[in-house]
Design a protein around this motif. Structure first.
Motif, mmCIF file in Angstrom:
data_model
loop_
_atom_site.group_PDB
_atom_site.id
_atom_site.type_symbol
_atom_site.label_atom_id
_atom_site.label_comp_id
_atom_site.label_asym_id
_atom_site.label_seq_id
_atom_site.Cartn_x
_atom_site.Cartn_y
_atom_site.Cartn_z
ATOM 1 N N ARG A 32 -19.108 -38.552 -23.729
ATOM 2 C CA ARG A 32 -17.788 -39.234 -24.539
ATOM 3 C C ARG A 32 -18.389 -40.107 -25.785
ATOM 4 N NH1 ARG A 32 -15.028 -40.931 -18.751
ATOM 5 N NH2 ARG A 32 -14.309 -38.866 -18.206
ATOM 6 N N VAL A 33 -19.380 -40.793 -25.655
ATOM 7 C CA VAL A 33 -19.791 -41.533 -26.617
ATOM 8 C C VAL A 33 -20.071 -40.648 -27.754
ATOM 9 C CG1 VAL A 33 -21.709 -43.317 -27.533
ATOM 10 C CG2 VAL A 33 -20.755 -43.400 -25.268
ATOM 11 N N ASN A 34 -20.571 -39.623 -27.748
ATOM 12 C CA ASN A 34 -20.883 -38.928 -28.948
ATOM 13 C C ASN A 34 -19.800 -38.217 -29.463
ATOM 14 O OD1 ASN A 34 -23.770 -38.974 -28.600
ATOM 15 N ND2 ASN A 34 -23.745 -37.145 -27.440
ATOM 16 N N GLU A 35 -18.848 -37.812 -28.888
ATOM 17 C CA GLU A 35 -17.524 -37.433 -29.136
ATOM 18 C C GLU A 35 -16.936 -38.661 -30.139
ATOM 19 O OE1 GLU A 35 -14.669 -35.124 -26.894
ATOM 20 O OE2 GLU A 35 -16.335 -33.844 -26.207
ATOM 21 N N ASN A 36 -16.733 -39.620 -29.276
ATOM 22 C CA ASN A 36 -16.327 -40.547 -30.152
ATOM 23 C C ASN A 36 -16.833 -41.030 -31.507
ATOM 24 O OD1 ASN A 36 -14.317 -40.788 -27.987
ATOM 25 N ND2 ASN A 36 -15.207 -42.465 -26.788
ATOM 26 N N GLY A 40 -15.443 -40.939 -34.805
ATOM 27 C CA GLY A 40 -15.312 -42.017 -35.773
ATOM 28 C C GLY A 40 -15.895 -41.775 -37.066
ATOM 29 N N GLN A 41 -17.127 -41.055 -37.115
ATOM 30 C CA GLN A 41 -17.697 -40.755 -38.442
ATOM 31 C C GLN A 41 -16.963 -39.777 -39.320
ATOM 32 O OE1 GLN A 41 -21.542 -39.257 -37.232
ATOM 33 N NE2 GLN A 41 -22.380 -41.227 -37.000
ATOM 34 N N LYS A 43 -13.502 -39.698 -39.094
ATOM 35 C CA LYS A 43 -12.440 -40.494 -39.739
ATOM 36 C C LYS A 43 -13.085 -41.376 -41.010
ATOM 37 C CE LYS A 43 -9.845 -41.078 -35.362
ATOM 38 N NZ LYS A 43 -9.636 -42.191 -34.532
ATOM 39 N N GLN A 44 -14.173 -42.170 -40.783
ATOM 40 C CA GLN A 44 -14.596 -43.015 -41.633
ATOM 41 C C GLN A 44 -15.041 -42.072 -43.153
ATOM 42 O OE1 GLN A 44 -18.191 -45.218 -40.640
ATOM 43 N NE2 GLN A 44 -18.473 -46.339 -42.477
ATOM 44 N N SER A 45 -15.645 -41.112 -42.835
ATOM 45 C CA SER A 45 -16.053 -40.289 -44.031
ATOM 46 C C SER A 45 -14.808 -39.743 -44.488
ATOM 47 C CB SER A 45 -16.828 -39.051 -43.485
ATOM 48 O OG SER A 45 -17.360 -38.127 -44.642
ATOM 49 N N SER A 46 -13.913 -39.167 -43.826
ATOM 50 C CA SER A 46 -12.423 -38.757 -44.594
ATOM 51 C C SER A 46 -11.921 -39.669 -45.296
ATOM 52 C CB SER A 46 -11.746 -37.906 -43.416
ATOM 53 O OG SER A 46 -10.570 -37.622 -44.004
ATOM 54 N N ILE A 47 -11.707 -40.894 -44.669
ATOM 55 C CA ILE A 47 -11.151 -42.117 -45.240
ATOM 56 C C ILE A 47 -11.720 -42.409 -46.871
ATOM 57 C CG2 ILE A 47 -10.246 -44.425 -45.259
ATOM 58 C CD1 ILE A 47 -9.402 -44.096 -42.204
ATOM 59 N N SER A 48 -13.056 -42.624 -46.463
ATOM 60 C CA SER A 48 -13.846 -43.018 -47.772
ATOM 61 C C SER A 48 -13.790 -41.951 -48.870
ATOM 62 C CB SER A 48 -15.393 -43.059 -47.225
ATOM 63 O OG SER A 48 -16.330 -43.400 -48.318
ATOM 64 N N ASP A 246 -5.281 -43.094 -39.826
ATOM 65 C CA ASP A 246 -5.328 -41.799 -39.705
ATOM 66 C C ASP A 246 -4.521 -41.400 -38.277
ATOM 67 O OD1 ASP A 246 -6.921 -42.209 -36.644
ATOM 68 O OD2 ASP A 246 -7.877 -43.285 -38.326
ATOM 69 N N ILE A 247 -4.143 -40.232 -38.285
ATOM 70 C CA ILE A 247 -3.112 -39.749 -37.197
ATOM 71 C C ILE A 247 -3.887 -38.756 -36.449
ATOM 72 C CG2 ILE A 247 -0.774 -38.715 -36.908
ATOM 73 C CD1 ILE A 247 -0.219 -40.148 -39.443
ATOM 74 N N THR A 248 -3.761 -38.536 -35.073
ATOM 75 C CA THR A 248 -4.061 -37.412 -34.482
ATOM 76 C C THR A 248 -2.893 -36.467 -34.202
ATOM 77 O OG1 THR A 248 -6.015 -38.848 -33.372
ATOM 78 C CG2 THR A 248 -5.221 -36.467 -32.448
ATOM 79 N N LEU A 249 -3.125 -35.046 -34.558
ATOM 80 C CA LEU A 249 -1.957 -34.286 -34.414
ATOM 81 C C LEU A 249 -2.576 -33.241 -33.426
ATOM 82 C CD1 LEU A 249 0.717 -33.334 -35.372
ATOM 83 C CD2 LEU A 249 -0.309 -32.310 -37.238
ATOM 84 N N ASN A 250 -1.519 -32.510 -32.783
ATOM 85 C CA ASN A 250 -2.092 -31.252 -31.898
ATOM 86 C C ASN A 250 -1.028 -30.286 -32.306
ATOM 87 O OD1 ASN A 250 -1.946 -29.470 -29.499
ATOM 88 N ND2 ASN A 250 -3.856 -30.968 -28.918
ATOM 89 N N VAL A 251 -1.772 -29.221 -32.809
ATOM 90 C CA VAL A 251 -0.851 -27.910 -33.197
ATOM 91 C C VAL A 251 -1.439 -26.821 -32.430
ATOM 92 C CG1 VAL A 251 -0.071 -26.643 -35.109
ATOM 93 C CG2 VAL A 251 -0.293 -29.046 -35.474
ATOM 94 N N ASN A 252 -0.361 -26.061 -31.650
ATOM 95 C CA ASN A 252 -0.815 -24.987 -30.814
ATOM 96 C C ASN A 252 -2.132 -25.023 -30.035
ATOM 97 O OD1 ASN A 252 1.460 -23.545 -31.882
ATOM 98 N ND2 ASN A 252 0.240 -22.954 -33.810
#
Length: 586
Positions: A32-36, A40-41, A43-48, A246-252
């Protein structure tokens, strides 16, 4: 299976479960920690990356906008406001328009994005543009003046790709509408410029990219799937957007991460859509495999626990008990357990080890230390006291003959010799000191008997090595007393030394001429048996044993007959790690 055996087996299984349970809990927590952490990385990389993209777009657009502010203050543009009303020739008007148009073309080619620039004069209705056929349209300009940057998807003045248009008017606060402005600068660029930047952004990372403006305007990469694009725009519409987030979205059934960062000049956002499920799938597969392995380990562990108890626990318990008894000093301990597996060899070796430890500790080591201590102390007691009497007699004789120089030399040699031989606090000396003592001893005999000669030739690299005290004096004494003393001619004693690597050798030769093979064999036999029956062999044996105790059984004394039928004694040893404390205790 007895109750005791069942209890031990249950303990083994319980221990295995207790061992695997924390591993399972830690694995779940770690996953769970690894997934988070990975999310997080991402998200941070994408926003950067989005922030960098937004900054680049802001800079390019601000560059275009700044140009319009500079251009509208240009003297040629200001003059263009009333150019048709001035009393100027047609040629002058054309020249001035050409100057302004050159500036417009230069600006259009100087930026990264392809852009078009148009200058309007509301008073005269004239235009100068990089676009052919542009005319002054007050109604169109009035519509465009309501927004800072206008996104025009379908305009009769543009192509089907759409354009982004900005107007700059002078004066800046045209209260009477756009028609009241003195000059108007229109600058525009194709939306394809934004799409190219989005495509470049996508090629350098993961996922799809789009530009979103809250008034239902959006531009996306050419490969953006339509279904995902609709869902992404819908999610952005439903969200109160901050400067970045950021937004989390679920598609199909697939999870996506929408990261966004604002483009302030355009009042919009650049958005990156990353499929989280695809990125996290390898990690989740690894996690499931880890859980499967833990389950298999539990099953295999239960089976092995029983085998371990029957085939390992019982003999191992006997071995542990035996080791504990050895540790407590019970060196007579032996294991009598009879087994038919691999432990039979271990138990057999344990019993052999116990025999060897008992022999070494109780017999051999103790006897060697005691013998070593006795042999080291024996050497000094074997020095002939008549040597001192004879030397003093020589001093008396030389005194009567008024030979002061001879008396002084004898006194110096005797002083150095006895100072060295009576110094017992240090059992290891340098070879240079040992050779000096042998030279003093030979010099004393040379002064008493003029026919005695000696020569010392030892390599300089050997002078600083440490050797046991008094290993040369007994050999030199044997060479004098049993070798050259009975000769009528000159007696010669030679000491030579050499080394090869860590192997050292000292050779003492005399020219006594009386050594026979029978006598040599007798001396060699006494060295091997460690019992010196003759006085000649006693000193040799003493030195031989000391070298062996110090440097090992391969070191010691070698005897042979030299070319003049005298005795050759070779002291040889090899420097290696030795317990110096055990040696020095003697």
């Amino acid at each position: 299976m007895s109750n005791k055996e069942r209890s031990l087996f249950s303990k083994l299984v319980g221990s295995l479960i207790l061992l695997l349970l924390p591993v399972l809990i830690l694995s779940i927590y770690s996953n769970r920690v690894n997934e988070n952490l990975i999310t997080g990385q991402i998200k941070q990389s994408s926003i950067s990356r989005l922030s960098t993209l937004a900054t680049q777009m802001d800079n390019i657009i601000m560059q275009l906008e700044t140009f319009t502010y500079i251009l509208i203050r240009d003297p040629n543009v200001i003059e263009f406001q009333d150019l048709s009303l001035l009393n100027s020739s047609y040629y002058e008007q054309i020249s001035k328009k050409k100057i302004i148009q050159d500036k417009l073309y230069l600006q259009s080619a100087s930026t990264e994005w392809i852009n078009e620039v148009t200058v309007y004069s509301p008073r005269s209705g004239q235009t100068i543009s990089t676009i052919h056929g542009t005319s002054f349209d007050p109604e169109r300009l009035q519509r465009l003046s309501k927004e800072n940057w206008n996104f025009i998807l379908h305009d009769d003045k543009t192509d089907k790709q759409g354009k982004v248009i900005h107007l700059t008017a002078e004066p800046y606060d045209a209260g009477g509408g756009i028609a009241k402005a003195n000059s108007i600068i229109e600058i525009s660029f194709d939306m394809s410029n934004v799409i190219r930047m989005l495509d470049k952004f996508k090629s350098q990372g993961v996922g799809e990219a789009l530009f979103y403006k809250p008034n239902d305007t959006f531009l996306s990469t050419s490969s953006f799937p339509p279904v995902l694009l609709r869902e992404a725009v819908s999610a952005l519409k439903k969200t109160q957007l901050a400067d970045e987030g950021d937004i989390t979205l679920n598609v199909n059934g697939v999870s996506y991460l929408l990261s966004y960062s604002d483009v302030q000049v355009l009042d919009g956002y650049v958005v990156n859509m990353v499929p989280l499920s695809e990125i996290l799938t390898p990690l989740r597969m690894t996690n499931r495999f880890a859980y499967l392995v833990l389950g298999l380990l539990l099953i295999v562990g239960i089976v092995v626990s029983w085998l371990l108890y029957r085939n390992v626990q019982v003999p191992l318990r006997a071995l542990v008990r035996g080791v504990q008894q050895i540790k407590m000093g019970q060196y007579k301990t032996r294991i009598s357990l009879q087994v038919k597996n691999e432990f039979r060899l271990i138990i057999s070796r344990f019993n052999e080890m116990s025999d060897q430890i008992q022999q070494l500790i109780e017999n051999v080591l103790e006897q060697q230390l005691l013998t070593h201590e006795a042999e080291l102390k024996q050497l000094q007691s074997q020095i002939n006291p008549h040597f001192l009497y004879n030397s003093l007699s020589y001093v008396i004789s030389m005194t009567k003959l008024n030979r002061k120089d001879a008396v002084l030399q004898m006194a110096y040699h005797l002083s150095d010799y006895y100072r060295y031989t009576t110094r017992v606090e240090k059992q290891l000396v340098t070879l240079a000191d040992e050779l000096k003592n042998a030279a003093d001893y030979l010099s004393i005999h040379q002064m008493r008997m003029n026919r005695i000669r000696y020569r010392i030739d030892v390599e300089n690299v050997m002078m600083d090595i440490e050797v046991p005290r008094l290993i040369l004096q007994p050999i030199v004494e044997n060479a004098l007393i049993h070798g050259v003393e009975a000769l009528e001619d000159d007696g010669i004693v030679t000491i030579t030394g050499s080394c090869t690597g860590n192997e050292y050798s000292l050779i003492i030769d005399d020219n006594g001429g009386s050594m026979t093979f029978e006598r040599l064999h007798d001396l060699q036999k006494q060295l091997i048996s460690r019992h010196g029956e003759r006085s000649e062999a006693c000193g040799l044996l003493n030195v031989h044993r000391r070298l062996q105790l110090r440097y090992g059984v391969d070191s010691g004394v070698r005897l042979s007959i030299n070319a003049v039928s005298g005795l050759r004694v070779e002291l040889h040893w090899t420097e290696k790690a030795v317990d110096d404390e055990a040696v020095n205790r003697g």
